[in-house]
Design a protein around this motif. Structure first.
Motif, mmCIF file in Angstrom:
data_model
loop_
_atom_site.group_PDB
_atom_site.id
_atom_site.type_symbol
_atom_site.label_atom_id
_atom_site.label_comp_id
_atom_site.label_asym_id
_atom_site.label_seq_id
_atom_site.Cartn_x
_atom_site.Cartn_y
_atom_site.Cartn_z
ATOM 1 N N TYR A 207 0.950 -1.378 -0.024
ATOM 2 C CA TYR A 207 0.003 -0.179 0.241
ATOM 3 C C TYR A 207 0.939 1.178 -0.174
ATOM 4 N N TYR A 208 1.850 1.318 0.899
ATOM 5 C CA TYR A 208 2.684 2.554 0.951
ATOM 6 C C TYR A 208 3.405 2.682 -0.507
ATOM 7 N N THR A 209 3.936 1.584 -0.827
ATOM 8 C CA THR A 209 4.655 1.791 -2.283
ATOM 9 C C THR A 209 3.721 2.191 -3.166
ATOM 10 N N LYS A 210 2.716 1.847 -3.382
ATOM 11 C CA LYS A 210 1.899 2.376 -4.364
ATOM 12 C C LYS A 210 1.352 3.854 -4.190
ATOM 13 N N SER A 211 1.309 4.230 -2.637
ATOM 14 C CA SER A 211 0.858 5.465 -2.304
ATOM 15 C C SER A 211 2.006 6.364 -2.668
ATOM 16 N N LEU A 212 3.340 5.946 -2.336
ATOM 17 C CA LEU A 212 4.374 6.857 -2.529
ATOM 18 C C LEU A 212 4.601 7.121 -4.112
ATOM 19 N N HIS A 213 4.265 6.183 -5.046
ATOM 20 C CA HIS A 213 4.245 6.372 -6.243
ATOM 21 C C HIS A 213 3.489 7.326 -6.797
ATOM 22 N N ARG A 214 2.028 7.201 -6.294
ATOM 23 C CA ARG A 214 1.132 8.113 -6.614
ATOM 24 C C ARG A 214 1.370 9.598 -6.257
ATOM 25 N N PRO A 222 2.975 16.947 -4.040
ATOM 26 C CA PRO A 222 3.636 15.884 -3.384
ATOM 27 C C PRO A 222 4.517 15.746 -2.303
ATOM 28 N N ARG A 223 5.135 16.997 -1.770
ATOM 29 C CA ARG A 223 6.422 16.975 -1.082
ATOM 30 C C ARG A 223 6.104 16.322 0.378
ATOM 31 N N LEU A 230 6.804 7.823 3.065
ATOM 32 C CA LEU A 230 8.091 7.394 2.829
ATOM 33 C C LEU A 230 8.501 6.794 4.452
ATOM 34 N N VAL A 231 8.139 7.556 5.342
ATOM 35 C CA VAL A 231 8.626 7.216 6.818
ATOM 36 C C VAL A 231 7.487 5.899 7.118
ATOM 37 N N LEU A 232 6.417 5.594 6.788
ATOM 38 C CA LEU A 232 5.605 4.761 7.128
ATOM 39 C C LEU A 232 5.901 3.422 6.462
ATOM 40 N N LEU A 233 6.332 3.661 5.008
ATOM 41 C CA LEU A 233 6.944 2.512 4.298
ATOM 42 C C LEU A 233 8.151 1.987 5.055
ATOM 43 N N CYS A 234 9.110 2.760 5.469
ATOM 44 C CA CYS A 234 10.297 2.448 5.853
ATOM 45 C C CYS A 234 9.999 1.624 7.171
ATOM 46 N N LEU A 235 9.016 2.215 8.021
ATOM 47 C CA LEU A 235 8.814 1.656 9.393
ATOM 48 C C LEU A 235 8.113 -0.066 9.057
ATOM 49 N N SER A 236 7.108 -0.063 8.242
ATOM 50 C CA SER A 236 6.587 -1.341 7.743
ATOM 51 C C SER A 236 7.793 -2.086 7.063
ATOM 52 N N GLY A 237 8.562 -1.879 6.351
ATOM 53 C CA GLY A 237 9.526 -2.869 5.784
ATOM 54 C C GLY A 237 10.585 -3.088 6.814
ATOM 55 N N THR A 238 10.975 -2.222 7.528
ATOM 56 C CA THR A 238 12.062 -2.619 8.681
ATOM 57 C C THR A 238 11.404 -3.574 9.658
ATOM 58 N N LEU A 239 10.094 -3.531 10.048
ATOM 59 C CA LEU A 239 9.572 -4.457 11.058
ATOM 60 C C LEU A 239 9.400 -5.809 10.223
ATOM 61 N N GLY A 240 9.013 -5.821 9.048
ATOM 62 C CA GLY A 240 9.120 -7.048 8.252
ATOM 63 C C GLY A 240 10.300 -7.872 8.194
ATOM 64 N N LEU A 241 11.502 -6.985 7.844
ATOM 65 C CA LEU A 241 12.804 -7.602 7.691
ATOM 66 C C LEU A 241 13.381 -8.230 9.240
ATOM 67 N N MET A 242 13.217 -7.208 10.117
ATOM 68 C CA MET A 242 13.753 -7.324 11.391
ATOM 69 C C MET A 242 13.039 -8.438 12.250
ATOM 70 N N LEU A 243 11.613 -8.752 12.057
ATOM 71 C CA LEU A 243 10.885 -9.552 12.922
ATOM 72 C C LEU A 243 10.868 -11.256 11.933
ATOM 73 N N PRO A 280 12.070 4.784 16.705
ATOM 74 C CA PRO A 280 12.089 6.206 16.970
ATOM 75 C C PRO A 280 13.390 6.999 16.461
ATOM 76 N N VAL A 281 14.279 6.111 15.984
ATOM 77 C CA VAL A 281 15.451 6.744 15.068
ATOM 78 C C VAL A 281 14.916 7.049 13.728
ATOM 79 N N LEU A 282 14.091 6.133 13.112
ATOM 80 C CA LEU A 282 13.640 6.621 12.014
ATOM 81 C C LEU A 282 12.580 7.504 11.756
ATOM 82 N N LEU A 283 11.842 7.802 12.941
ATOM 83 C CA LEU A 283 10.955 8.848 13.085
ATOM 84 C C LEU A 283 11.402 10.184 13.143
ATOM 85 N N VAL A 284 12.538 10.235 14.074
ATOM 86 C CA VAL A 284 13.336 11.535 14.355
ATOM 87 C C VAL A 284 14.133 11.813 12.991
ATOM 88 N N THR A 285 14.705 10.905 12.364
ATOM 89 C CA THR A 285 15.581 11.482 11.107
ATOM 90 C C THR A 285 14.570 11.801 9.960
#
Length: 358
Positions: A207-214, A222-223, A230-243, A280-285
């Motif tokens: 969903y976030y990949t499609k939303s980012l492209h749109r 779009p900025r 992009l933040v939510l996409l990184c959080l979801s992708g990091t969650l999937g890889l690390m868990l 929190p590191v991803l959110l702050v940066t």
């Protein structure tokens, strides 16, 4: 992982309690505690920043769900990581029967809640809404997510038990599955990880990949939207890889396959808590609102720290103002002397006029 004489499947619960090597026993708890302390501090800071945004009427539905995710990460780091660190260090279970029954159940509840909250965030708005006409659904969504998250891992609580190991005073916390329930639980352990981990993560990432492209191609401005997406996409992708190692070893063991190495189990546990510490590191940066909130929070603390000298200067200025107001008649007298002409008969000091004339 062995079988007892009654044919019961056995697995450790509440952390790895059988590790070879003193170095591993000493290093693993230190690493877990370090990740726990740093990650908990970061998540509590994010919660404080988001709370300030809501007080200033800059909240949004996405921020409300991100605050729920940060609170879930804080629970994982503060209540689950220390239990695993103690189990690895002691190589036994010393926290009692109740903690043994609830340790794995509580951690799985938090992990499932975090995954489902990120999936629910796909329906949230990213723009601030001071009036918040639709924000009530967030409370119902979070409550439903936690209800589902606490219900699905119940077998982790039902099958947990204490068993002696080695000496009479040494006990370990294990997960025992009766032979009569093995067929049903075999089906359950195939559906459970798919429903609470694989499907929500894949849905959120897609969903976030499609939303980012749109957002980058079709949106008029779009900025901002693309950054939040992009933040939510990184959080979801990091969650999937690390868990993935945690859920993979969990499913592998409970489906009755060969026992994975203890090092792999420890690595999977560390990645679970590192994932919560990385959020929190991803959110702050990456999240502009959180970064600005952190800057405002630091500036506010700096202003309070520098407030004492300014107060003393202000007191001095007030004293100076009071001193000027103490003699209004004298100031009026000299002003009158500079700006007015007096008659010769009424001049109180005629000798000055005489000197000027000379």
């Amino acid at each position: 992982m062995d079988s007892d004489p009654n044919g019961t499947f056995v697995d450790f619960s509440g952390g790895v309690q059988l590790v070879d090597g003193e170095d591993v026993r000493a290093a693993a708890p230190v690493l877990l505690v370090g990740v726990c302390v740093s990650g908990a501090a970061g998540n509590l800071l994010v919660l404080l920043i988001l709370a300030r945004d809501f007080r200033a009427a800059r909240g949004s539905e996405a921020k409300a769900l991100l605050a729920s995710v940060a609170a879930t990460d804080a629970l994982i780091l503060l209540l689950c990581a220390p239990v695993r660190a103690l189990a690895v260090y002691k190589q036994a279970w010393v926290l009692g029967r109740f903690a043994c029954a609830t340790a794995d159940w509580f951690q799985h509840s938090c992990l499932v809640a975090k995954t489902l909250l990120l999936a629910v965030s796909t329906r949230a708005r990213h723009t601030p809404e001071p009036a918040a006409p639709r924000r009530g659904w967030i409370l119902w969504a979070v409550a439903l997510v936690w209800l589902v998250s606490a219900t699905l891992p119940l077998p982790q609580m039902l099958f947990a038990a204490l068993r002696p190991r080695g000496g009479r005073d040494v006990v370990v916390c294990v997960s025992q599955m009766p032979a009569c329930a093995s067929h049903f639980m075999g089906v359950f352990y195939k559906i459970y990880p798919t429903a609470v981990f694989v499907a929500p993560v894949l849905f959120a990432v897609a969903y976030y990949t499609k939303s980012l492209h749109r957002a980058l191609n079709d949106a008029p401005s779009p900025r901002r939207q693309s950054k939040v997406t992009l933040v939510l996409l990184c959080l979801s992708g990091t969650l999937g890889l690390m868990l993935l190692p945690e859920w993979g070893t969990f499913t592998w063991v409970r489906l009755g396959y060969r026992k994975p190495p203890a090092g792999l189990l420890l690595c999977a546990q560390v990645l679970v808590y590192a994932c919560s510490a990385l959020s929190p590191v991803l959110l702050v940066t990456m999240y502009d609102d959180v970064r600005r909130g952190l800057g405002a929070l630091c500036a506010c603390r700096g202003t309070k720290a520098a407030g004492a000298p300014k107060a003393s200067e202000g007191n001095g200025a007030e004293l100076g103002a009071d001193a000027e107001k103490t003699f209004p008649d004298v100031e009026h007298f000299w002003t009158g002397r500079r700006n007015t002409q007096v008659e010769e008969e009424q001049d109180p000091i005629p000798w000055e006029r005489d000197e000027k004339m000379l």
